[in-house]
Design a protein around this motif. Sequence first.
Motif, PDB file in Angstrom:
ATOM      1  N   MET A 257       0.838  -1.170   0.000  1.00  0.00           N
ATOM      2  CA  MET A 257       0.000   0.000   0.000  1.00  0.00           C
ATOM      3  C   MET A 257       0.891   1.244   0.000  1.00  0.00           C
ATOM      4  O   MET A 257       1.819   1.360   0.782  1.00  0.00           O
ATOM      5  CB  MET A 257      -0.874  -0.024   1.255  1.00  0.00           C
ATOM      6  CG  MET A 257      -1.768   1.173   1.369  1.00  0.00           C
ATOM      7  SD  MET A 257      -2.972   0.973   2.685  1.00  0.00           S
ATOM      8  CE  MET A 257      -2.224   2.012   3.907  1.00  0.00           C
ATOM      9  N   ILE A 258       0.588   2.166  -0.913  1.00  0.00           N
ATOM     10  CA  ILE A 258       1.339   3.411  -1.010  1.00  0.00           C
ATOM     11  C   ILE A 258       0.529   4.501  -0.322  1.00  0.00           C
ATOM     12  O   ILE A 258      -0.647   4.679  -0.595  1.00  0.00           O
ATOM     13  CB  ILE A 258       1.610   3.789  -2.476  1.00  0.00           C
ATOM     14  CG1 ILE A 258       2.481   2.732  -3.142  1.00  0.00           C
ATOM     15  CG2 ILE A 258       2.261   5.158  -2.562  1.00  0.00           C
ATOM     16  CD1 ILE A 258       2.748   2.987  -4.597  1.00  0.00           C
ATOM     17  N   VAL A 259       1.177   5.224   0.578  1.00  0.00           N
ATOM     18  CA  VAL A 259       0.528   6.304   1.305  1.00  0.00           C
ATOM     19  C   VAL A 259       1.094   7.618   0.786  1.00  0.00           C
ATOM     20  O   VAL A 259       2.298   7.827   0.844  1.00  0.00           O
ATOM     21  CB  VAL A 259       0.789   6.177   2.820  1.00  0.00           C
ATOM     22  CG1 VAL A 259       0.125   7.304   3.575  1.00  0.00           C
ATOM     23  CG2 VAL A 259       0.322   4.832   3.332  1.00  0.00           C
ATOM     24  N   TRP A 260       0.224   8.481   0.278  1.00  0.00           N
ATOM     25  CA  TRP A 260       0.690   9.782  -0.175  1.00  0.00           C
ATOM     26  C   TRP A 260      -0.328  10.841   0.194  1.00  0.00           C
ATOM     27  O   TRP A 260      -1.478  10.541   0.490  1.00  0.00           O
ATOM     28  CB  TRP A 260       0.970   9.795  -1.675  1.00  0.00           C
ATOM     29  CG  TRP A 260      -0.248   9.845  -2.551  1.00  0.00           C
ATOM     30  CD1 TRP A 260      -0.995  10.948  -2.868  1.00  0.00           C
ATOM     31  CD2 TRP A 260      -0.861   8.753  -3.225  1.00  0.00           C
ATOM     32  NE1 TRP A 260      -2.025  10.602  -3.688  1.00  0.00           N
ATOM     33  CE2 TRP A 260      -1.971   9.250  -3.931  1.00  0.00           C
ATOM     34  CE3 TRP A 260      -0.581   7.396  -3.303  1.00  0.00           C
ATOM     35  CZ2 TRP A 260      -2.783   8.452  -4.694  1.00  0.00           C
ATOM     36  CZ3 TRP A 260      -1.405   6.604  -4.064  1.00  0.00           C
ATOM     37  CH2 TRP A 260      -2.486   7.133  -4.759  1.00  0.00           C
ATOM     38  N   SER A 261       0.127  12.077   0.162  1.00  0.00           N
ATOM     39  CA  SER A 261      -0.778  13.200   0.351  1.00  0.00           C
ATOM     40  C   SER A 261      -0.476  14.223  -0.735  1.00  0.00           C
ATOM     41  O   SER A 261       0.664  14.381  -1.162  1.00  0.00           O
ATOM     42  CB  SER A 261      -0.609  13.820   1.737  1.00  0.00           C
ATOM     43  OG  SER A 261       0.653  14.421   1.852  1.00  0.00           O
ATOM     44  N   GLY A 262      -1.517  14.889  -1.192  1.00  0.00           N
ATOM     45  CA  GLY A 262      -1.363  15.897  -2.242  1.00  0.00           C
ATOM     46  C   GLY A 262      -0.782  15.288  -3.507  1.00  0.00           C
ATOM     47  O   GLY A 262      -1.239  14.261  -3.991  1.00  0.00           O
ATOM     48  N   GLY A 263       0.269  15.909  -4.007  1.00  0.00           N
ATOM     49  CA  GLY A 263       0.932  15.436  -5.218  1.00  0.00           C
ATOM     50  C   GLY A 263       2.018  14.417  -4.947  1.00  0.00           C
ATOM     51  O   GLY A 263       2.878  14.189  -5.791  1.00  0.00           O
ATOM     52  N   GLY A 264       1.978  13.772  -3.786  1.00  0.00           N
ATOM     53  CA  GLY A 264       2.996  12.781  -3.436  1.00  0.00           C
ATOM     54  C   GLY A 264       3.013  11.591  -4.363  1.00  0.00           C
ATOM     55  O   GLY A 264       4.026  10.900  -4.487  1.00  0.00           O
ATOM     56  N   VAL A 265       1.903  11.354  -5.049  1.00  0.00           N
ATOM     57  CA  VAL A 265       1.845  10.251  -6.003  1.00  0.00           C
ATOM     58  C   VAL A 265       2.855  10.469  -7.136  1.00  0.00           C
ATOM     59  O   VAL A 265       3.271   9.511  -7.791  1.00  0.00           O
ATOM     60  CB  VAL A 265       0.406  10.057  -6.544  1.00  0.00           C
ATOM     61  CG1 VAL A 265       0.009  11.191  -7.466  1.00  0.00           C
ATOM     62  CG2 VAL A 265       0.239   8.717  -7.213  1.00  0.00           C
ATOM     63  N   LEU A 266       3.278  11.706  -7.344  1.00  0.00           N
ATOM     64  CA  LEU A 266       4.290  11.985  -8.365  1.00  0.00           C
ATOM     65  C   LEU A 266       5.601  11.267  -8.066  1.00  0.00           C
ATOM     66  O   LEU A 266       6.299  10.840  -8.987  1.00  0.00           O
ATOM     67  CB  LEU A 266       4.534  13.490  -8.487  1.00  0.00           C
ATOM     68  CG  LEU A 266       3.386  14.308  -9.059  1.00  0.00           C
ATOM     69  CD1 LEU A 266       3.687  15.788  -8.954  1.00  0.00           C
ATOM     70  CD2 LEU A 266       3.118  13.910 -10.493  1.00  0.00           C
ATOM     71  N   ALA A 267       5.948  11.135  -6.795  1.00  0.00           N
ATOM     72  CA  ALA A 267       7.175  10.424  -6.428  1.00  0.00           C
ATOM     73  C   ALA A 267       7.096   8.976  -6.897  1.00  0.00           C
ATOM     74  O   ALA A 267       8.063   8.436  -7.440  1.00  0.00           O
ATOM     75  CB  ALA A 267       7.410  10.497  -4.921  1.00  0.00           C
ATOM     76  N   ALA A 268       5.947   8.342  -6.686  1.00  0.00           N
ATOM     77  CA  ALA A 268       5.766   6.958  -7.149  1.00  0.00           C
ATOM     78  C   ALA A 268       5.804   6.904  -8.672  1.00  0.00           C
ATOM     79  O   ALA A 268       6.399   5.990  -9.252  1.00  0.00           O
ATOM     80  CB  ALA A 268       4.452   6.396  -6.619  1.00  0.00           C
ATOM     81  N   LEU A 269       5.187   7.872  -9.317  1.00  0.00           N
ATOM     82  CA  LEU A 269       5.184   7.918 -10.780  1.00  0.00           C
ATOM     83  C   LEU A 269       6.606   8.049 -11.323  1.00  0.00           C
ATOM     84  O   LEU A 269       6.979   7.348 -12.276  1.00  0.00           O
ATOM     85  CB  LEU A 269       4.325   9.086 -11.259  1.00  0.00           C
ATOM     86  CG  LEU A 269       4.247   9.294 -12.765  1.00  0.00           C
ATOM     87  CD1 LEU A 269       3.512   8.128 -13.418  1.00  0.00           C
ATOM     88  CD2 LEU A 269       3.551  10.604 -13.088  1.00  0.00           C
ATOM     89  N   PHE A 270       7.413   8.908 -10.707  1.00  0.00           N
ATOM     90  CA  PHE A 270       8.795   9.076 -11.165  1.00  0.00           C
ATOM     91  C   PHE A 270       9.612   7.802 -10.947  1.00  0.00           C
ATOM     92  O   PHE A 270      10.467   7.460 -11.771  1.00  0.00           O
ATOM     93  CB  PHE A 270       9.465  10.267 -10.475  1.00  0.00           C
ATOM     94  CG  PHE A 270       8.863  11.594 -10.850  1.00  0.00           C
ATOM     95  CD1 PHE A 270       8.364  11.827 -12.120  1.00  0.00           C
ATOM     96  CD2 PHE A 270       8.785  12.614  -9.931  1.00  0.00           C
ATOM     97  CE1 PHE A 270       7.804  13.044 -12.470  1.00  0.00           C
ATOM     98  CE2 PHE A 270       8.233  13.840 -10.261  1.00  0.00           C
ATOM     99  CZ  PHE A 270       7.743  14.055 -11.539  1.00  0.00           C
ATOM    100  N   LEU A 271       9.366   7.089  -9.855  1.00  0.00           N
ATOM    101  CA  LEU A 271      10.050   5.813  -9.623  1.00  0.00           C
ATOM    102  C   LEU A 271       9.688   4.801 -10.708  1.00  0.00           C
ATOM    103  O   LEU A 271      10.561   4.115 -11.256  1.00  0.00           O
ATOM    104  CB  LEU A 271       9.692   5.258  -8.247  1.00  0.00           C
ATOM    105  CG  LEU A 271      10.368   5.913  -7.055  1.00  0.00           C
ATOM    106  CD1 LEU A 271       9.696   5.484  -5.764  1.00  0.00           C
ATOM    107  CD2 LEU A 271      11.840   5.566  -7.027  1.00  0.00           C
ATOM    108  N   VAL A 272       8.412   4.715 -11.017  1.00  0.00           N
ATOM    109  CA  VAL A 272       7.955   3.756 -12.040  1.00  0.00           C
ATOM    110  C   VAL A 272       8.486   4.151 -13.413  1.00  0.00           C
ATOM    111  O   VAL A 272       8.960   3.290 -14.174  1.00  0.00           O
ATOM    112  CB  VAL A 272       6.409   3.672 -12.047  1.00  0.00           C
ATOM    113  CG1 VAL A 272       5.908   2.915 -13.255  1.00  0.00           C
ATOM    114  CG2 VAL A 272       5.916   3.030 -10.760  1.00  0.00           C
ATOM    115  N   LEU A 273       8.424   5.440 -13.745  1.00  0.00           N
ATOM    116  CA  LEU A 273       8.915   5.887 -15.050  1.00  0.00           C
ATOM    117  C   LEU A 273      10.422   5.691 -15.181  1.00  0.00           C
ATOM    118  O   LEU A 273      10.912   5.292 -16.248  1.00  0.00           O
ATOM    119  CB  LEU A 273       8.558   7.351 -15.280  1.00  0.00           C
ATOM    120  CG  LEU A 273       7.091   7.657 -15.552  1.00  0.00           C
ATOM    121  CD1 LEU A 273       6.860   9.156 -15.607  1.00  0.00           C
ATOM    122  CD2 LEU A 273       6.631   6.993 -16.834  1.00  0.00           C
TER     123      LEU A 273
END
Length: 157
Positions: free
Chosen positions: A1-17
């Motif tokens: 489970m990924i926990v983020w707030s606001g635009g924190g999902v961008l960090a996960a997106l950058f890791l995946v990309l």
Amino acid sequence: MIVWSGGGVLAALFLVLGGGGGAAVAAAFSKEESVTMLCMGIGFLIFGVVGRFVGLRINVTRPDDRLENHLRAYEQEMYGRIQVGAFQAAPGVPAPRSAGEAQQQVDRLVSQERDRIGRALRNRHTMFWIPVQYWGFIEAAGGAALLVAALIRVLLG
């Protein structure tokens, strides 16, 4: 489970990309593991730098701009109250007796507002409670480690 707030999902997106993009490029060139590690390392480095700058923009630069605009308006409001004789620093505090005293009270109120609002606006975009700009460092460090591992693997055969 990924926990983020606001635009924190961008960090996960950058890791995946970074990892996925590097793996895709490696798959197009070679099936060797060292090439895959090298390409993924480069991908992580690139998206780590991108993540750092995006994180600084959304967690530091933009909030600072918003804070300065808010403080300017707040200060103008306080001076407007002074001009019409309706200024009071806090309930129960007597009105200032001079312009210098009013200036000191307004400066103190603006400083308090800067601290209060500044903390509320900064670093709101996080993943696993780590601000996005720091994920750029983490990703770039992982990319550098992959590059070193790939180079060692190539050199040692």
